[in-house]
Design a protein around this motif. Structure first.
Motif, short mmCIF file in Angstrom:
data_model
loop_
_atom_site.label_atom_id
_atom_site.label_comp_id
_atom_site.label_asym_id
_atom_site.label_seq_id
_atom_site.Cartn_x
_atom_site.Cartn_y
_atom_site.Cartn_z
N CYS A 56 -12.69 4.19 39.37
CA CYS A 56 -12.15 2.91 39.97
C CYS A 56 -11.23 3.25 40.96
CB CYS A 56 -11.87 1.72 39.01
SG CYS A 56 -13.20 1.61 37.56
N LYS A 57 -11.55 2.92 42.24
CA LYS A 57 -10.37 2.93 43.18
C LYS A 57 -10.25 1.75 44.32
CE LYS A 57 -12.58 6.69 44.88
NZ LYS A 57 -13.15 7.86 45.48
N GLU A 58 -9.12 0.97 44.00
CA GLU A 58 -8.96 -0.07 45.23
C GLU A 58 -9.76 -1.17 45.05
OE1 GLU A 58 -8.56 1.64 48.95
OE2 GLU A 58 -6.77 2.72 48.73
N ASN A 59 -10.10 -1.52 43.59
CA ASN A 59 -10.88 -2.60 43.48
C ASN A 59 -12.50 -2.18 43.60
OD1 ASN A 59 -9.11 -4.56 42.18
ND2 ASN A 59 -8.46 -5.14 44.22
N LYS A 60 -12.98 -1.07 43.91
CA LYS A 60 -14.13 -0.66 44.14
C LYS A 60 -14.67 0.50 43.10
CE LYS A 60 -13.76 -1.12 48.99
NZ LYS A 60 -14.05 -0.48 50.46
N TYR A 61 -15.83 0.53 42.81
CA TYR A 61 -16.59 1.41 41.50
C TYR A 61 -17.28 2.51 42.17
CZ TYR A 61 -14.92 -2.68 39.21
OH TYR A 61 -14.31 -3.98 38.41
N GLY A 71 -31.92 11.02 35.79
CA GLY A 71 -31.32 10.19 36.95
C GLY A 71 -30.57 9.27 36.77
N THR A 72 -29.84 8.48 37.76
CA THR A 72 -29.23 7.36 37.97
C THR A 72 -29.62 6.39 38.78
OG1 THR A 72 -27.29 8.46 37.01
CG2 THR A 72 -26.77 6.41 37.74
N PHE A 73 -30.16 5.46 38.39
CA PHE A 73 -30.91 4.08 39.28
C PHE A 73 -29.88 3.13 39.57
CE2 PHE A 73 -34.05 0.80 39.65
CZ PHE A 73 -34.98 1.54 40.65
N VAL A 74 -29.82 2.93 40.83
CA VAL A 74 -28.88 1.95 41.57
C VAL A 74 -29.34 1.25 42.54
CG1 VAL A 74 -26.47 1.29 42.09
CG2 VAL A 74 -26.71 3.18 40.65
N SER A 75 -29.49 -0.08 42.58
CA SER A 75 -29.91 -0.77 43.74
C SER A 75 -31.18 -0.38 44.24
CB SER A 75 -28.97 -0.54 44.87
OG SER A 75 -27.56 -1.07 44.46
N GLU A 86 -20.78 4.22 46.09
CA GLU A 86 -20.25 3.04 45.61
C GLU A 86 -21.01 1.99 44.95
OE1 GLU A 86 -17.40 -0.68 47.44
OE2 GLU A 86 -17.89 1.04 48.63
N VAL A 87 -20.69 1.06 43.85
CA VAL A 87 -21.40 0.42 43.31
C VAL A 87 -20.79 -1.01 43.16
CG1 VAL A 87 -22.46 -0.15 41.03
CG2 VAL A 87 -22.42 2.29 41.81
N GLU A 88 -21.40 -2.11 43.56
CA GLU A 88 -20.60 -3.35 43.46
C GLU A 88 -20.58 -3.57 42.24
OE1 GLU A 88 -22.67 -6.08 45.94
OE2 GLU A 88 -22.68 -4.73 47.64
N GLU A 89 -19.74 -4.70 41.79
CA GLU A 89 -19.36 -5.12 40.39
C GLU A 89 -20.57 -6.04 40.18
OE1 GLU A 89 -16.01 -7.66 38.02
OE2 GLU A 89 -16.01 -7.76 40.07
N GLY A 90 -21.02 -5.77 38.93
CA GLY A 90 -22.15 -6.66 38.32
C GLY A 90 -23.48 -6.03 38.54
N ILE A 91 -23.45 -5.01 39.40
CA ILE A 91 -25.14 -4.46 39.75
C ILE A 91 -25.44 -3.52 38.48
CG2 ILE A 91 -26.13 -2.78 41.09
CD1 ILE A 91 -25.67 -5.24 42.60
N PRO A 92 -26.55 -3.88 37.83
CA PRO A 92 -27.05 -3.00 36.85
C PRO A 92 -27.24 -1.42 37.14
CG PRO A 92 -28.86 -4.61 37.54
CD PRO A 92 -27.53 -4.72 38.53
N VAL A 93 -26.89 -0.65 36.54
CA VAL A 93 -26.96 0.63 36.60
C VAL A 93 -27.87 1.32 35.38
CG1 VAL A 93 -26.10 2.99 36.87
CG2 VAL A 93 -25.12 0.95 37.88
N VAL A 94 -29.03 1.95 35.84
CA VAL A 94 -29.88 2.45 34.76
C VAL A 94 -29.65 3.85 34.53
CG1 VAL A 94 -32.47 2.62 34.13
CG2 VAL A 94 -31.67 0.66 35.35
N VAL A 95 -29.36 4.01 33.35
CA VAL A 95 -29.10 5.63 32.73
C VAL A 95 -29.87 5.84 31.62
CG1 VAL A 95 -26.78 6.01 33.75
CG2 VAL A 95 -26.89 4.74 31.64
N GLY A 101 -23.05 -1.84 33.23
CA GLY A 101 -22.51 -2.66 34.31
C GLY A 101 -21.16 -2.41 34.48
N LEU A 102 -20.51 -2.34 35.70
CA LEU A 102 -18.97 -2.16 35.75
C LEU A 102 -18.52 -3.66 36.47
CD1 LEU A 102 -19.27 1.15 37.71
CD2 LEU A 102 -18.54 0.79 35.24
N GLY A 103 -17.21 -4.05 35.80
CA GLY A 103 -16.43 -5.05 36.30
C GLY A 103 -15.38 -5.37 35.52
N LYS A 104 -14.54 -6.54 35.81
CA LYS A 104 -13.73 -6.92 35.09
C LYS A 104 -13.98 -7.94 34.04
CE LYS A 104 -10.39 -6.52 39.05
NZ LYS A 104 -9.35 -7.41 39.92
#
Length: 299
Positions: A56-61, A71-75, A86-95, A101-104
């Motif tokens: 996590c860097k500067e409010n970004k993931y 694999g890692t499945f995003v967007s 970069e992954v937006e907050e709340g975007i589901p990531v399949v592993v 999910g990543l977020g506050k």
């Protein structure tokens, strides 16, 4: 003192460790995988021992796949191993067979969405659970939802939205012979347009969908599904008889309504396959239809 709403977290939304969350700190690099040597261990046999890393860097993931097996499945797609994404907050990531999910905030804020589209770990009425899908199927379903949302966000015309959505739905339901979006005029409440895809050429375009089934769904304002019109225990009603007459084995119709008005319906059928659709398909189509209707309200 930092409140729970401000704490960065990795949430396990679905899978064997569902409900767990892990606090994250800015700038620190976390490894995620099946091995206990990782900063974050997820006990999913389809996840590699060292699957990915997160920072996590500067409010970004940012995530990097560590050349994992599945694999890692995003967007909507697998990310390339070794490259930071970069992954937006709340975007589901399949592993593996898990979704994170990543977020506050310490809340599983995507769980209701995943349940709503039929991606859940609770047994359905047939006792089937998440594991029956497999890694590829989970990726396919999450990718499908991602594509649907992109269409709704990018398109500004009802017919254009319907055409694009129809193409995605038809490609997703491989067992479907016909997929139809029926649009209703907001003022007259009459059918204004019928857009469809069919595996075979049609002699009579008026018969691209079963009128009785669609009418029933619109009158009841709820999804109607017939798993097998020829089954001995099939309900003896007008639309079941109509399905038999038109040699339609299984069909599903979901109204497309917003809180403001009727917008139409989504209809899918299979001519030769019994039990071609599941309850989870109703959940998925209901989520799509409600999103479409709300989008149309704001065009």
């Amino acid at each position: 003192m930092e409140s729970n709403l401000d704490i960065l977290c990795l949430h396990i939304l679905l899978g064997t460790d569902e409900g767990k969350f892990f606090d994250l700190k800015y700038n620190k690099i976390y490894t995620v995988g099946r091995s206990p040597d990782n900063d974050i261990q997820i006990e999913d046999k389809n996840i590699s021992r060292y699957h990915l890393k997160i920072q996590c860097k500067e409010n970004k993931y940012f995530i990097t796949d560590l050349n994992s097996k599945n694999g890692t499945f995003v967007s909507g797609e697998d990310i390339s191993p070794g490259f930071e994404v970069e992954v937006e907050e709340g975007i589901p990531v399949v592993v593996g067979m898990s979704i994170i999910g990543l977020g506050k905030g310490r809340k599983i804020w995507l769980k209701s969405f995943l349940d709503g589209v039929g991606i859940c770990s609770e047994p359905d009425e047939n006792g089937e659970i998440l594991k029956s899908y497999g890694v590829k199927a989970i990726k396919k379903k999450v990718g499908f939802i991602y594509d649907m949302n992109n269409i709704l966000m990018e398109s500004k015309d009802i017919n254009e939205i319907s055409e694009k959505m129809l193409e995605c739905i038809f490609n997703f339901f491989k067992g479907a012979d016909r997929c139809v979006i029926i649009l209703i005029d907001a003022e007259t409440e009459e059918i204004s347009n019928v857009i469809y895809r069919s595996k075979n050429l049609l002699d009579d375009h008026a018969k691209v969908y079963n009128h009785e089934l669609v009418e029933q769904a619109l009158i009841l304002n709820k999804a109607v599904m017939v798993s097998d019109s020829y089954a001995e225990d099939a309900e003896n009603n007008e639309f079941t008889k109509s399905l038999q007459l038109n040699q339609i084995r299984s069909a599903i119709c979901v109204p497309m309504n917003s809180p403001l008005q009727k917008r139409g319906a989504i209809y899918i059928d299979s001519l030769g396959i019994s039990n071609g659709f599941r309850k989870n398909d109703i959940d998925l189509l209901q989520d799509i239809s409600s999103r479409m209707a709300l989008t149309m309200d704001h065009l």
